[in-house]
Design a protein around this motif. Sequence first.
Motif, short mmCIF file in Angstrom:
data_model
loop_
_atom_site.label_atom_id
_atom_site.label_comp_id
_atom_site.label_asym_id
_atom_site.label_seq_id
_atom_site.Cartn_x
_atom_site.Cartn_y
_atom_site.Cartn_z
N ASP A 144 3.38 15.55 9.53
CA ASP A 144 3.34 16.54 8.43
C ASP A 144 3.55 15.92 7.07
OD1 ASP A 144 4.84 19.16 10.37
OD2 ASP A 144 2.77 18.90 9.72
N TYR B 136 -12.71 13.88 -13.71
CA TYR B 136 -12.63 13.72 -15.15
C TYR B 136 -13.45 12.54 -15.64
CZ TYR B 136 -9.88 17.59 -16.68
OH TYR B 136 -9.48 18.86 -17.00
N LYS B 137 -13.59 11.50 -14.84
CA LYS B 137 -14.48 10.41 -15.25
C LYS B 137 -15.89 10.95 -15.39
CE LYS B 137 -12.12 6.81 -12.70
NZ LYS B 137 -12.23 5.98 -11.50
N LEU C 134 1.66 4.54 7.22
CA LEU C 134 0.45 5.08 6.60
C LEU C 134 -0.62 5.45 7.63
CD1 LEU C 134 -0.03 2.98 3.38
CD2 LEU C 134 0.44 5.41 3.56
N SER C 135 -0.49 4.93 8.87
CA SER C 135 -1.45 5.31 9.91
C SER C 135 -1.04 6.58 10.61
CB SER C 135 -1.57 4.19 10.95
OG SER C 135 -2.05 3.02 10.33
N MET C 136 0.19 7.07 10.34
CA MET C 136 0.67 8.25 11.06
C MET C 136 0.12 9.51 10.40
SD MET C 136 4.56 6.92 11.44
CE MET C 136 5.23 8.47 11.97
N LEU C 137 -1.23 9.60 10.37
CA LEU C 137 -1.85 10.66 9.59
C LEU C 137 -1.63 12.05 10.17
CD1 LEU C 137 -5.16 8.74 8.97
CD2 LEU C 137 -3.39 9.17 7.30
N ALA C 138 -1.18 12.12 11.44
CA ALA C 138 -0.98 13.43 12.05
C ALA C 138 0.42 13.97 11.74
CB ALA C 138 -1.18 13.34 13.56
N ARG D 73 -4.89 12.38 -2.55
CA ARG D 73 -6.34 12.58 -2.57
C ARG D 73 -6.72 13.56 -3.67
NH1 ARG D 73 -7.69 14.66 2.80
NH2 ARG D 73 -6.10 13.23 3.55
N HIS E 31 -11.40 11.25 -10.62
CA HIS E 31 -12.83 10.96 -10.54
C HIS E 31 -13.65 12.05 -11.22
CE1 HIS E 31 -16.40 9.02 -8.96
NE2 HIS E 31 -16.84 10.21 -8.58
N GLU F 188 0.83 -1.21 0.00
CA GLU F 188 0.00 0.00 0.00
C GLU F 188 0.87 1.26 0.00
OE1 GLU F 188 -2.88 -0.14 3.22
OE2 GLU F 188 -3.57 1.84 2.58
N SER G 118 0.72 13.46 6.11
CA SER G 118 -0.49 14.22 5.88
C SER G 118 -0.43 14.94 4.53
CB SER G 118 -0.66 15.21 7.04
OG SER G 118 -1.54 16.21 6.70
#
Lengths: 433, 275
Positions: free
Chosen positions: B113, B132-133, B107-111, B123, B130, B72, B116
């Motif tokens: 910098d 453009y789709k 990947l879980s360390m979303l906090a 994203r 999406h 991932e 994130s």
Amino acid sequence: MDLFDKLEILANSAKYDVACTSSGVNRSSAGSLIGNAVSCGICHSFAADGRCISLLKVLQSNACVYNCQYCVNRVSNDIRRATFTPRELADLTIHFYQRNYIEGLFLSSAVVKSPDHTCEKMIETLRILREEYRFGGYIHAKAIPGADSLLLSRLGMLADRMSVNIELPSQKSLELLAPDKSKTAILRPMGLIREKISESKADLVRYRHAPQFAPAGQSTQMIIGATPDTDYQILNLSEALYRKYGLRRVFYSAYMPVVSSPHLPALDTKPPLLREHRLYQADWLLRFYGFTAGELLDEKHQSFNPYLDPKCNWAINHMELFPVEANKAPYELLLRVPGIGVTSAKRIVKARRVCSLDFAGLKKLGVVLKRAQYFLTCKGKAAEGVSITPDIVLRTLISERCQQLLPQEQEQLSLFTTAITREDVTQCLTGQL
Amino acid sequence: MPDRPTVIYCYDGTLEGLLCCIFESYERKEQPADIVTADRLQLSFYKVREIETDPAKAKRVEAGIRQKMSAESWDTVWLGWHSCHPERELLLYRFVRLGMRHGRQVLSMLADDTVSALTKAVRYLTREAHQYKQFVRFSAAGGVLTAEIEPKNDVLFLMAPHFCDRYRNNAFLIYDKTHRELLLHRPGQWAIFPAEDYIMPDVREDEQFYRALWKRFYDAIAVEGRISERRRMNHMPKRYWNHLTELDPRLPERMERPESAEKGERALLLPSEQE
């Protein structure tokens, strides 16, 4: 009549049916000649009123024999009438689909001659699409109340989603405004669709290639503001429909006055858009946030607070549960904090497994701290520099749009006459400090 | 490794080149202050080191990421590479370093910098793909469906699987004007080619007829009492508008059905009828 006129007339007649999604089923094009379906739904365009256009939404015909008071297509109304032939409509769908204008077809119809006759015409259109053109895209078909079960079953085998519009939230209003449609005539097809869907799912467990009946489920629509039914009654009805008929969605359509009648609001009444918005917010709370209708409204409070959304309103009335600790609270409780949505709650649960979160971290995760800071602590401490007084909390929870609705005397909290009083709020909030 | 960066890496602008930069930084035990391509190089006090692209080294780094961080994480790196973040090289470099230290849970360390910022860039990329789709519009040119897009991120490869499935039995092409790439598909195979100065083919005679029909439908479907420009722009940003058929002011309100449309009524439905 040329194709342009037909398309305009029949699109105009269909536009008050707000069901618009193309979601609910994933299907590759492997078994078809053209077309697939994507379960998140794809909105190909947005109309000038901001609503999404994902399907070719038309009526097969608008030459109705019924006389429902609220409907623009009723037989006593003087408008242009048109009918698509099944071949015409199927060809139009394919041409639009190839150009990526639409995900598929949304087919409804006025009742022409009889419900059975109407249903047969719709079945013919869908049959051409599915069997001759081998179209694998999305089809949403409306079940015509009063049509024979065999015809409705056939329709469901050709469509991805089926729906029956409840339209009016109570039997009394139905009798008054749509005397040609009875309550049983509407609920019977909903029950039939629910049965067929669960039969089809059971068959799929046994035979992998069993044909599917309406794989994207069932939905319905209610008109808001045409009758005196309250938000409480409508919300309870929605909750019961989700539970009893296993609906995927309930749509709410603000009543647009198109006709003057003694039983309907005056022609110059503004459509209740805020009420419709609050109902959608409440609907989301029921489906994704684990709320029940009884928690949001009750006998004593039958209408939504116009200044606060239902979730904030609930939070203000249950301050004894707050503040919650962001690093320890269960997911279901995090969902109830104003400013934390489903995405943020999932991210919090994921991130706090690897490290302790503080308010700066919460901001990076997408939490709306402007609201959430009054209801959360991080590592035991409240947000710095934040004073929790009733005035400030209420002011931050009211969205900008609703702030304009407030009368100019800003300091009087007695404007909140609906769900909360100043005494309630002061007691709740100061008791916590 | 000493913490103070003293060099700038200069690489060839490919993902393999970037992976070689990462390899180099670990081998020499040094941290670059920046990673840039030759055309973005500016005069500075830092020493400039040219990094040669070696496919073997790039493969080793990729294997290391997959093994130590997770498949991932590698997908995140690959998507991050295709995003339009102005400092994606440094971002990816820091992400890989973080991942080598913390392993699967990076990947879980979303906090954090770096994580994130990277997940935000990814994203943005997937959201644009999406969109453009949703908003790409095809036209019939001969027996081929053609379309043109102008994305900020490199989204063609993300759009390809969806459209290759949707139009499994049709020939179609999508031209990316910003990145000068062309996606070509015919039944059974597809590929993306670089294409400098591609000129879109002429559309068929009956194309205007169907475009006008769509515009007529679009205008009819809006409920007059609820018109809101702001709500429409929220969902459909203005930068997509110049390729949207329904907002083309030049289309007539009504047209005679061209003769070729009578004959071509069922064209493009069956693969055998394509030229």
